[in-house]
Every structure is written in C-alpha cells, then in structure tokens.
Design a protein around this motif. Sequence first.
Motif, PDB file in Angstrom:
ATOM      1  N   CYS A  70       0.773  -0.874   0.392  1.00 22.57           N
ATOM      2  CA  CYS A  70      -0.297   0.151   0.309  1.00 22.57           C
ATOM      3  C   CYS A  70       0.827   1.189   0.198  1.00 22.57           C
ATOM      4  O   CYS A  70       0.662   2.051  -1.110  1.00 22.57           O
ATOM      5  CB  CYS A  70      -0.678   0.156   1.145  1.00 22.57           C
ATOM      6  SG  CYS A  70      -1.373  -1.332   1.246  1.00 22.57           S
ATOM      7  N   THR A 112     -10.909   6.895 -10.327  1.00 20.09           N
ATOM      8  CA  THR A 112     -10.721   5.754  -8.520  1.00 20.09           C
ATOM      9  C   THR A 112     -12.012   4.892  -8.499  1.00 20.09           C
ATOM     10  O   THR A 112     -13.187   5.163  -8.646  1.00 20.09           O
ATOM     11  CB  THR A 112     -10.161   6.472  -7.544  1.00 20.09           C
ATOM     12  OG1 THR A 112      -9.184   6.951  -7.247  1.00 20.09           O
ATOM     13  CG2 THR A 112     -10.253   5.599  -6.010  1.00 20.09           C
ATOM     14  N   ARG A 123       0.558   8.668  -6.331  1.00 20.87           N
ATOM     15  CA  ARG A 123       0.749   9.604  -5.981  1.00 20.87           C
ATOM     16  C   ARG A 123       1.608  10.751  -6.990  1.00 20.87           C
ATOM     17  O   ARG A 123       1.158  11.804  -7.564  1.00 20.87           O
ATOM     18  CB  ARG A 123       0.568  10.804  -4.923  1.00 20.87           C
ATOM     19  CG  ARG A 123       0.102  11.991  -3.949  1.00 20.87           C
ATOM     20  CD  ARG A 123      -0.706  12.096  -5.136  1.00 20.87           C
ATOM     21  NE  ARG A 123      -1.006  13.405  -4.524  1.00 20.87           N
ATOM     22  CZ  ARG A 123      -1.051  14.774  -5.484  1.00 20.87           C
ATOM     23  NH1 ARG A 123      -1.973  14.579  -6.197  1.00 20.87           N
ATOM     24  NH2 ARG A 123      -1.449  16.358  -5.023  1.00 20.87           N
ATOM     25  N   GLY A 158     -12.368   6.559  -3.174  1.00 20.33           N
ATOM     26  CA  GLY A 158     -11.796   6.447  -1.558  1.00 20.33           C
ATOM     27  C   GLY A 158     -12.514   6.259  -0.845  1.00 20.33           C
ATOM     28  O   GLY A 158     -13.202   6.451   0.515  1.00 20.33           O
ATOM     29  N   PHE A 214      -6.783   2.169  -6.735  1.00 19.15           N
ATOM     30  CA  PHE A 214      -6.372   3.929  -6.861  1.00 19.15           C
ATOM     31  C   PHE A 214      -6.056   4.134  -8.192  1.00 19.15           C
ATOM     32  O   PHE A 214      -5.036   4.721  -7.944  1.00 19.15           O
ATOM     33  CB  PHE A 214      -5.029   4.207  -5.557  1.00 19.15           C
ATOM     34  CG  PHE A 214      -6.290   3.259  -4.440  1.00 19.15           C
ATOM     35  CD1 PHE A 214      -6.203   4.940  -3.485  1.00 19.15           C
ATOM     36  CD2 PHE A 214      -5.954   2.896  -3.646  1.00 19.15           C
ATOM     37  CE1 PHE A 214      -6.571   4.531  -2.424  1.00 19.15           C
ATOM     38  CE2 PHE A 214      -6.187   2.441  -2.065  1.00 19.15           C
ATOM     39  CZ  PHE A 214      -6.850   3.274  -1.813  1.00 19.15           C
ATOM     40  N   LYS A 242       1.282   3.585  -3.485  1.00 20.37           N
ATOM     41  CA  LYS A 242       0.278   4.399  -3.380  1.00 20.37           C
ATOM     42  C   LYS A 242       1.555   6.082  -3.924  1.00 20.37           C
ATOM     43  O   LYS A 242       0.672   7.318  -3.561  1.00 20.37           O
ATOM     44  CB  LYS A 242      -0.022   4.559  -2.258  1.00 20.37           C
ATOM     45  CG  LYS A 242      -1.426   4.268  -2.712  1.00 20.37           C
ATOM     46  CD  LYS A 242      -1.649   2.834  -3.161  1.00 20.37           C
ATOM     47  CE  LYS A 242      -2.391   2.033  -2.733  1.00 20.37           C
ATOM     48  NZ  LYS A 242      -2.445   0.612  -3.982  1.00 20.37           N
ATOM     49  N   GLU A 291      -3.059  -0.363 -10.815  1.00 16.82           N
ATOM     50  CA  GLU A 291      -2.333   0.578 -10.973  1.00 16.82           C
ATOM     51  C   GLU A 291      -1.025   0.776 -11.285  1.00 16.82           C
ATOM     52  O   GLU A 291      -0.633   1.408 -11.638  1.00 16.82           O
ATOM     53  CB  GLU A 291      -2.167   0.289  -9.187  1.00 16.82           C
ATOM     54  CG  GLU A 291      -4.124   0.527  -8.353  1.00 16.82           C
ATOM     55  CD  GLU A 291      -3.812   0.628  -6.599  1.00 16.82           C
ATOM     56  OE1 GLU A 291      -4.720   0.383  -6.124  1.00 16.82           O
ATOM     57  OE2 GLU A 291      -3.098  -0.093  -6.116  1.00 16.82           O
TER      58      GLU A 291
END
Length: 557
Positions: free
Chosen positions: A138, A442, A146, A505, A438, A142, A274
């Motif tokens: 995670c 999303t 980003r 999310g 993600f 992520k 993702e």
Amino acid sequence: MALQWKLRIEGMTCEHCEVSVRRALESAGARNVQADFRRGEAVFEAEETADPERWREAIRKAGYRPGELSLLGRVGSVEAVSQERPVHGRTRRDAYDLVIVGSGSAAFAAAIRARDLGARVLMVEAGTLGGTCVNVGCVPSKFLLRAAEVYHLARHHGYAGIPTQAGPVDWRALVAQKDELVRALRKEKYADLVELYGWELVQGRAQFVDAETLAVDGRTVRASAYIVATGASPAVPPIEGLVEAGYLTSTTAMELEALPTSLAVIGANAIGLEMGQLFARLGVRVTLIEIMPRIAPFEEPEVSEALAAALQEEGIEVLTAAQVRRVERTPVGKRLWVQVGGELRSLEVADVLVATGRRPNTEGLGLDQAGVKTDRRGAIVVDEFMQTTNPRVWAAGDCTGSPQFVYVAAYEGTVAAENALGSDRRRVDLSVVPRITFTTPTVAAVGLTEAQARAQGYEVRTTVMPVAVLARAWVNRDTRGLFKLVADAATDRLLGVHVVADNAGEVIYAAQLALQAGLRVGDLAATLAPYLTMAEGLRLAAQSFGRDVARMSCCAG
C-alpha cells in the motif's frame, strides 16, 4: 546459576516509571531487568543466592509497592516454571500466552490487543518487519501513484491561463524518496511500537514441530495459543517460458533501476491496473492483458467500461479476453504470444509485469505437523472466530481465504487475539467490506453488485448516474466516471454502491456506513450533502431512482 524472576509492582503508570523500577532493581543486584507498567510487573535475572528482600526494599525506596514474587525458571530455559496462577490459561510448560508468526498488519493488531489484555507475547518474523503494506504494498505503491498523478497533471490539467511543464522523470530519485518514506513509517508504525507495547520480537523462521510446539531457528517455543499471520506474495501463472524470460511483480517493479520503455501487464484487476497507469503516466508504453472479458472483472460492467475508456484515453492499450500463451526473451526485451479471440498475436515489450493475484505465505510453516488444514491454494482454513482446525492455533489476514485488504487483516488480527486469549468469543463479520482501486479515476465499491444481489434472490432495482451531473466534476475539469446504486426493490434497502470518480475512495466510506446502518434509498436521498463535493453524488444517485437529476439546479434538493 542465574534464575529468572517476576515481581508484581503496583504504582507504575508510565515509561518513566519503568526506568525508575529498572534502576532500583539493578541497584539491588538484578540484571537484564524488563519492567512493564501496563502489566504492573518486572522480569529480571539474579543469582540463586540473591536475597529477594533487597529487591523489595529497593522498589519501596523508589516509591512503588512490591507484590507477589514468582520464579520463572533458570536463565536459558525456554519453558517457564511459573509458581503463580497461569495467565489466560498458560500452563507451567508454556513460556508465552501468545506467539504470533508474522509482523504485518494482522500480526501487529493482534500483538497490540494481546498486550492490552495483559498477555505475554512473542512475535516471530522471518523477513522485514512490517509485512507487505508498509514495505512493498500500500504505502510505496500509493506514493508512486501520487507522484505519477502529479507528473500527469503538470502536463494535462485542463485549466486555461495556468502554464505548466514537466521535465524528464528521475526515477532513481523517486525510488529513493519512496524508500525513505518506507523506512520512516516502518520505524514509527512498527518498530517503535514493539518497544512501546512491550512484546518480544525474534528474527527467525518459525515452523511447527507438533500441535503445541514451534521451532524458531533451532529454539523451541511453547505458548497457550498461536496466531499465524504470514501474509501473501505475488502469484505467478504457469505460462510457458515466463520464468526463463524473467518477469516483474508489483514488488520488484517498484525497485527497478530504470524505467522500461514499454511494459506488458498480465492481469487487469486492482494491482495490474494501478501498476499499469503508474508506469504509463511516467512515460512507459503500457499494454494491459486480461484473460476475462473485461478489465476490473469483479466490478460492475459499467465500472469496467468507464475505467477502460479512461485508461485508453491516456494511451494505455487494453486487451481483454486475451490469454498469454508463451513468453520468450529477445535481444532487446521480451516477446509475448497472446491469444486474442481466434488470433495469436505477438507483442514486443521491454519487460513483463505479472499481476495475477497473490498466494498465501504458508509453505514451510509445518502446518501439517500442527494439524492445521489449508485449502488448495495454501490458504489456512479458519472458522468464523479465526480458529484453525487446531484449537490452539488461530490465523488472520492474507494467509487465510479472507479478502486481501490491510484493514481486513488488522480487524481479523484483533479478533483472533481476543478469541485466542479467551477474553471474548467474537465472530468476524465481513458482510460490508469496502474496496478501492487507486487508479485515476478511482474505483471504489461496497456491498453487492447487481449480479450478486440477483443471485441471492433479491428483486433488484438499480440506477447509474454519470459523474458529469456533479458540479464538483466540472470544477475539477474531469467528468469521467459514474455512480451505480443497487437496491432491494421490495424494501428500498441499499444493497451496493459502486463509484468511478475522483476521490471515490473517500466517498465510499459514507456508503459503507449507509449499508451497515441498513439505510434505504429514500434515507440517502433525504440527507444533507455538502455542495461541491464528490460525496454529494451518493445523494444525487439516490434521488435519480425517481427523477432526472440532470434537470435539477445545482443545489436543489
């Protein structure tokens, strides 16, 4: 000969008290003192000839009240010979109340809850402390997602009069920053908590030798209960030539020295989607290959369609109903032979990323010797209390057949610890579990899909509302996506919520609460939704069952 002792101590309230008690006992000849203010005790070593009254007097002088003194055994002996009443059923032969195998989210949740209950806990970890989420799951993924989103927005933001530009990607610098973040969170959220809560951590490989005993790199350990929380790892499909040609997983892809020029991603569910968009936004030519008829195959068909359109708009090639038959190495990369319909196509790429699910990490644990049953995938079989077929062993998280989400693992770890220590008899309830992919936009969902609801015998009514109805989407300059609600036609009760949108999310948590509370569509339609939020889509989608919300003014209710 040195002996190990435990002294009950009243009056300790904080970590400073632990330091004071340790110094007091050391001044009276004790060694290796471990004071624990939560349990109100100190465990220490001393020579057989030592005078216990000296320890008691030292504690009194430090401002605390000494209580019962118990002999635990000779130093170096694993099995305790406690003279006191066993804690949580721990027998004279058991050194610990609870031994936890693994150190990820399920394991830490279990350990923290066990220490809250006053248990003596040992945690065993064979690899890196913290498990999947913080190290290779995670958190790093992520972070990179980003970063890729920011890079993409610098080139494609949609606002007039705001000139932006994006230079070349420095992948090594980005990976280094990712690694720095991982180290910081691993220390703060994992390593520091071991000392804070006061359980024992051992680095080593654990294996059951029988139904009641664990071996850890040659050391024999016994406990009244065990929790296996060893997580899962990327699964690799049996594709001809794949192993010989070489491949990436979601773990190794985030450790690359340089970005590949092109990438084939085998599997287009959450991880593949993702990873695919992440690399595509950093300039890699990406092809998604999904064996099912659509990407995100376990989501609603409308969700899959909306997401596929968004990804293709960004230049990602999407192949569905496609099966990779063979992979071979070439002088410049990899060649994949892909069956698409009746046609066998070749695809030349620099590298291949496999994202076809995750398999439980249960090999080599000696589960057979312990009488712990696993299924055909290697997942540990547990009941609704997280207990295995061995009444002394529980399991939690991704090594079981549960949904592989970090929040599910943590929840199960807590429940397993409570049940293992006999403080409660809690059932695990996974009837309302949210899930998020993600990507941008999303994908988030909770509850039943339309097909699942019909299969369960509901008379179903649904609504699908485009995100373009929302003023928030217009302001964001991104109207891609939709809201789909599934309801029971007989009772109006909400059964499922499915969202493709920016910040989906964040939106889905409100939907989860609605389902848990058993709200009806009318209840949701009558709520006050803050204006210019994506969450307002829940209310408007509920209203769309009975009217055309596109023909309403912005704030009309």
